[in-house]
Design a protein around this motif. Structure first.
Motif, short mmCIF file in Angstrom:
data_model
loop_
_atom_site.label_atom_id
_atom_site.label_comp_id
_atom_site.label_asym_id
_atom_site.label_seq_id
_atom_site.Cartn_x
_atom_site.Cartn_y
_atom_site.Cartn_z
N LEU A 1 13.16 12.48 75.20
CA LEU A 1 13.16 13.93 75.02
C LEU A 1 11.74 14.50 75.08
N HIS A 2 10.78 13.78 74.53
CA HIS A 2 9.39 14.25 74.61
C HIS A 2 8.89 14.22 76.06
N GLU A 3 9.31 13.21 76.84
CA GLU A 3 8.92 13.17 78.25
C GLU A 3 9.54 14.33 79.02
N LEU A 4 10.81 14.63 78.75
CA LEU A 4 11.45 15.78 79.40
C LEU A 4 10.79 17.08 78.99
N LYS A 5 10.46 17.18 77.70
CA LYS A 5 9.83 18.40 77.20
C LYS A 5 8.47 18.62 77.84
N SER A 6 7.79 17.51 78.14
CA SER A 6 6.46 17.62 78.76
C SER A 6 6.54 18.20 80.17
N LEU A 7 7.71 18.17 80.79
CA LEU A 7 7.87 18.77 82.12
C LEU A 7 7.96 20.29 82.03
N GLY A 8 8.25 20.82 80.83
CA GLY A 8 8.36 22.26 80.65
C GLY A 8 9.78 22.77 80.58
N ILE A 9 10.78 21.88 80.60
CA ILE A 9 12.18 22.32 80.57
C ILE A 9 12.58 22.59 79.13
N ARG A 10 13.74 23.25 78.95
CA ARG A 10 14.27 23.57 77.63
C ARG A 10 15.35 22.55 77.26
N LEU A 11 15.46 22.27 75.95
CA LEU A 11 16.42 21.29 75.47
C LEU A 11 17.34 21.94 74.44
N SER A 12 18.65 21.73 74.62
CA SER A 12 19.64 22.33 73.74
C SER A 12 20.54 21.24 73.17
N LEU A 13 20.86 21.34 71.85
CA LEU A 13 21.75 20.38 71.20
C LEU A 13 23.16 20.95 71.23
N ASP A 14 24.05 20.30 71.99
CA ASP A 14 25.41 20.81 72.22
C ASP A 14 26.34 20.36 71.11
N ASP A 15 27.37 21.19 70.83
CA ASP A 15 28.44 20.85 69.88
C ASP A 15 27.91 20.46 68.50
N PHE A 16 26.86 21.15 68.03
CA PHE A 16 26.27 20.79 66.74
C PHE A 16 27.29 20.97 65.62
N GLY A 17 27.34 20.00 64.70
CA GLY A 17 28.26 20.08 63.56
C GLY A 17 29.51 19.25 63.74
N THR A 18 29.78 18.75 64.97
CA THR A 18 31.02 17.99 65.19
C THR A 18 30.79 16.49 65.09
N GLY A 19 29.53 16.07 65.06
CA GLY A 19 29.24 14.64 65.03
C GLY A 19 28.59 14.23 63.74
N TYR A 20 27.41 13.53 63.87
CA TYR A 20 26.73 13.03 62.67
C TYR A 20 26.09 14.14 61.86
N ASP B 1 38.09 29.86 64.42
CA ASP B 1 38.80 30.22 63.19
C ASP B 1 37.88 30.75 62.10
N MET B 2 36.64 31.13 62.43
CA MET B 2 35.69 31.48 61.38
C MET B 2 36.09 32.76 60.62
N ILE B 3 36.88 33.65 61.25
CA ILE B 3 37.27 34.89 60.58
C ILE B 3 38.26 34.61 59.45
N LYS B 4 39.16 33.65 59.67
CA LYS B 4 40.18 33.38 58.66
C LYS B 4 39.96 32.07 57.91
N ASP B 5 39.01 31.29 58.30
CA ASP B 5 38.74 30.01 57.64
C ASP B 5 37.35 30.06 57.01
N SER B 6 37.31 30.12 55.69
CA SER B 6 36.02 30.25 55.00
C SER B 6 35.14 29.02 55.20
N GLY B 7 35.77 27.85 55.39
CA GLY B 7 34.99 26.63 55.63
C GLY B 7 34.22 26.72 56.94
N ASP B 8 34.89 27.14 58.04
CA ASP B 8 34.21 27.30 59.33
C ASP B 8 33.11 28.35 59.23
#
Length: 889
Positions: free
Chosen positions: A771-790, A813-820
């Protein structure tokens, strides 16, 4: 002292004794030679039987491999023909791919109901017809024929000798549509036979059930397809399933020791022969040496007798000389006997030892002088002595030689296996007056045979039984269970994502992990169960003492729980899961091949169900397996046929306006199935590594399209591309991204790569580095589906991320599910503290947008704004009349 023809009675006795000594010595040599001959021939018979067994296994494996391909073509063609007209190019290409899996076959063709070829893996369709061939007529007339073998035939197309394997094609009403055919070239079989070491003058051959020659090494081109001429050989083969015999070959005049074996349920006989002269080469050398020794002694004795007859006076004067000569001769005889490495002895008819050599004395652990005059009960332990006595009595009673093997403990306390042969000794009247015996220590040979047998039946890495031994144990279990209702089950266990460990940590770590997994499985199973390794990361387990499906399910669950415990390999803590497929005897198959095939289908179903589970086989699973194979075959052609395309979904800042970026989403438009959902084909692409060329194309196409929009006058935005875990593990990922940016001209800041949480956790240290090597190229990095894994907060600080994407499962379901709702608020707060951007996906209504705006979510995407669209429709998002909706005040 009386005289006999000028010789005193004492000298006459000496002559008689000398002649008897010579005769006894020659008798011993004869016994040794006879035993040595029998031993060499017995070893040769076992050798040819072992070679025939090995050749039988190879031949059966090749037939099963070809039949699997024929079954796949049969299923595929019947499905294609049921749907209507078939593309010859598509079928020929598929046949060519499948032919590459069976190098044993020279061709793979499909013929119609008239015997005319319609499809060919070579792409060249011959005008020759096979309608008159016997195997064609059997396929046509017998719907239950199954796998059909031809007699050896001279192929009309390739002009060589072959044997064909074929299966019929039929429509749903059972009407004959044609057949699929593979042909095995006799030349290729003969080249394969040359790998068997049968020595000079040896022969290897394959015959059909009617004993017509299919292939032979050394080759006999003029005999291919013809029956065996030698009735002595053919009679031996016709009357038995397997065995060994000796016969003269009429083809080359060589007498051989032959071994053969009929293939169970297959119309073949494998045939191996060793030259008798080569087998007995060592025996011939021994015969020459012993014969020369006997002749020398006989000539010496004859010379002495002639001297005695010439002069009595001379004889008297030479008496002491003769005595010394006799003593010296006796010493030489004893020395010669002691030089023989095998055990040798003589007994009288009272079963007392008359003579033994040093080898026998060493084996007993007693001096030779202490053995002479004693019986076996005074020399060997009671149980062993009784065995020897029984054999001695049988030899004296029958007057015929006896042969057996026995396990003894030598004078040093070591167990040794001896190959015994004993023969009766007759006097001049033909009466049995004793017996002589020779025994060879065959311990090393037995141990070598055991080692060879173990290596042939076990996996080298884990020392588990292989498929051959598993098949043998299953056959034994079936024989034992005849008449009982106790079911047996075959479990196929596959380690999930094991390839990832090999790719990231290396094969040495992977091998150690397999060995640790083997030990766990051994301790989980009962002693009556058979655990074997099928290859790679796949294990087969035969359960023979199970009460039914509930018990089998509990065992499978216990295996899954065992595999789920962390492994520690060379400092790496590795967490695995497994998928288990189960087939049951006799419901799901009555032989190992059928049970393995159905267990494999069930295991694939377990993987499709999410892995870390088990599935029992059902007939519908085979249809799903064939469906997946068909989809995989089509996916391999999708990229070159330009069936893949990218759709783009716009991304907006909360508050409306023009899009700030687009997420590139892969789509596949199948020529027959239409638009295939990504969830259906992406897992297949990842399992087969097809994701690597597809992912490279997606990256290059997204960057190219982004530059095309800008050259057309559209504003500069970012384009987000998802990275598969398989792509991320590529060693050349950074250089690949760098090359694509250079070739397309896209500025690095306009490219955003999306990665998943699980990807980062596979190998954290390497992930940080990449990831540091990719970042050094100047591209942007996004973490997908955060919260569904570890969702470990510690790695958010370590990884050079720009943005977190909130998974749509929380947004929905965030409007009707307080947990989400609480999870979303926490993610936004964490991102703010770490100075990371946040984008929510799956926004479908105004209420969701308002809630996200209220809690300072920076960016959004979803169907409220637009579904993913083709590249041609992207320009409309920059039209002021179609601006994105803004949150309500």
């Amino acid at each position: 002292m009386t005289k006999q023809n000028g010789i005193s009675s004492r000298q006459f006795v000496y002559v008689v004794i000398a002649l008897l000594a010579l005769a006894g010595f020659c008798a011993l040599l004869g016994l040794e030679l006879n035993h040595s001959y029998d031993t060499e021939m017995a070893f040769a018979r076992r050798n040819v039987e072992n070679l025939a067994d090995s050749l039988e296994g190879r031949t059966r494996g090749a037939v099963e491999k070809i039949d699997l391909v024929l079954l796949e073509v049969q299923y595929s063609m019947q499905q294609r023909l049921a749907k209507g007209p078939v593309s010859p190019q598509a079928v020929n290409a598929e046949l060519a791919r499948l032919l590459s899996r069976i190098p044993e076959s020279q061709s793979l063709r499909v013929a119609d109901a008239t015997g005319t070829f319609r499809y060919d893996a070579s792409g060249k369709i011959s005008s020759q017809s096979i309608g008159d061939r016997a195997y064609f007529q059997r396929n046509k007339n017998d719907p239950k024929a199954g796998l059909v073998f031809s007699e050896p035939i001279f192929a009309r197309i390739t002009q060589n000798w072959v044997i064909t394997l074929s299966r019929s094609l039929r429509d749903k009403d059972g009407r004959f549509l044609g057949l699929v055919q593979a042909a095995v070239n006799a030349d290729s079989l003969q080249q394969h036979f040359q790998t068997l070491n049968v020595g000079e003058g040896g022969v290897v051959a394959l015959y059909d059930a009617e004993l017509r020659l299919i292939a032979r090494t050394p080759p006999l081109p003029n005999r291919l397809g013809k029956s065996i001429l030698n009735t002595e050989i053919s009679d031996n083969i016709r009357s038995r399933e397997k065995g060994a015999f000796e016969a003269l070959s009429h083809q080359d005049g060589i007498r051989r020791v032959f071994g053969f074996r009929r293939l169970e349920n297959l119309p073949f006989v494998v045939f191996v022969g060793l030259s008798r002269d080569e087998v007995l080469s060592e025996w011939y050398r021994k015969l020459t040496y012993y014969g020369a020794t006997a002749v020398v002694l006989a000539l010496a004795l004859l010379g002495l007798i002639l001297v005695w007859q010439r002069s009595y006076v001379r004889a008297v004067s030479m008496a002491h000389t003769m005595t010394n000569a006799y003593d010296e001769s006796s010493s030489r005889i004893r020395a010669l006997l002691d030089s023989i490495p095998d055990l040798a002895w003589i007994k009288d008819n009272a079963f007392r030892f008359h003579a033994v050599n040093e080898a026998y004395a060493r084996m007993c652990g007693k001096p030779a002088e202490e053995i002479i005059g004693k019986t076996v009960f005074q020399v060997w332990p009671e149980a062993l002595a009784r065995t020897f006595q029984n054999h001695d009595e049988a030899v004296l009673a029958s007057g015929k030689p006896g042969h057996f093997e026995v396990l003894v403990t030598n004078g040093e306390g070591q167990p040794r296996t001896l190959d015994y042969i004993r023969v009766p000794v007759h006097n001049e009247e033909g009466e049995v007056v004793g017996m002589a015996g020779i025994a060879r220590d065959i311990t090393e040979r037995k141990e070598a045979e055991a080692r060879i047998r173990h290596l042939a039946e076990h996996d080298a890495l884990t020392d588990l039984p292989n498929r051959s031994l598993l098949s043998s144990r299953m056959a034994d279990a079936i024989n034992r269970s005849v008449g009982s209702q106790a079911p047996m089950a075959l479990l196929l266990l596959d380690l999930d994502h094991f390839k990832n460990i090999n790719d990231s940590l290396g094969h040495e770590v992977g091998d150690k992990l397999l060995q640790l997994a083997t030990e766990r499985l051994r301790h989980t199973l009962d002693a009556a169960d058979t655990l074997s390794r099928s290859g790679g990361d796949e294990f087969a387990i035969l359960l023979t003492e199970c009460s039914g499906a509930p018990m089998i399910g509990r065992i499978a669950q216990r295996l899954l729980e065992t595999m789920a415990q962390p492994f520690n390999v060379d400092g790496h803590e590795l967490v695995l899961s497994a998928s288990v497929g189960i087939s049951m005897y006799p419901h799901d198959g009555t032989d190992l091949g059928a049970l393995l095939k159905n267990a494999d289908a069930a295991m694939y179903s377990a993987k499709a169900a999410g892995r870390n589970t088990y599935q029992f086989f059902t007939p519908e699973m085979n249809a799903r397996v064939f469906e997946r194979l068909s989809l995989e075959n089509s996916l391999r052609k999708a990229l070159p046929r330009q069936e893949l395309m990218l759709y783009y979904q716009p991304q907006y800042r909360v508050g409306g306006g023009d899009p700030i970026g687009f997420e590139a989403l892969l789509r596949w438009r199948h020529p027959e199935l239409g638009l295939v959902p990504p969830a259906r084909f992406i897992p297949i692409a990842e399992e087969t590594n097809l994701i690597l060329p597809i992912g490279e194309w997606v990256l290059a196409e997204a960057c190219r399209q982004q530059m095309a929009w800008q050259r057309a006058g559209q504003p500069a935005t970012t384009v987000a591309v998802n990275l598969s875990p398989v792509q991320f593990r590529q060693r050349n990922l950074v250089s690949l991204v760098q090359r694509v940016l250079a070739e397309t001209g896209l500025p690095a800041a306009q490219l955003e790569l999306e990665i998943t949480e699980s990807l980062l956790m596979d190998d954290t240290e390497r992930a940080v580095e990449v990831l540091h090597e990719l970042k050094s190229l100047g591209i942007r990095l996004s973490l997908d589906d955060f919260g569904t894994g570890y969702s470990s907060l510690s790695y958010l600080k370590r990884f050079p991320l720009d943005k977190i994407k909130i998974d749509q499962s929380f947004v929905r379901d965030m409007i009707k599910d307080s947990g989400d709702a609480a999870i979303i608020q926490a993610i936004i707060a964490i991102a703010a503290k770490l100075e990371l951007g946040v984008i929510a996906e799956g926004v479908e209504n105004q209420s969701q947008l308002d809630y996200l705006a209220l809690h300072q979510c920076g960016e959004v995407q979803g169907y409220l704004f637009s579904p993913p669209v083709p590249a041609a429709e992207v320009c409309r998002f920059f039209n002021s009349a179609t601006r994105a909706p803004a949150p309500m005040a």
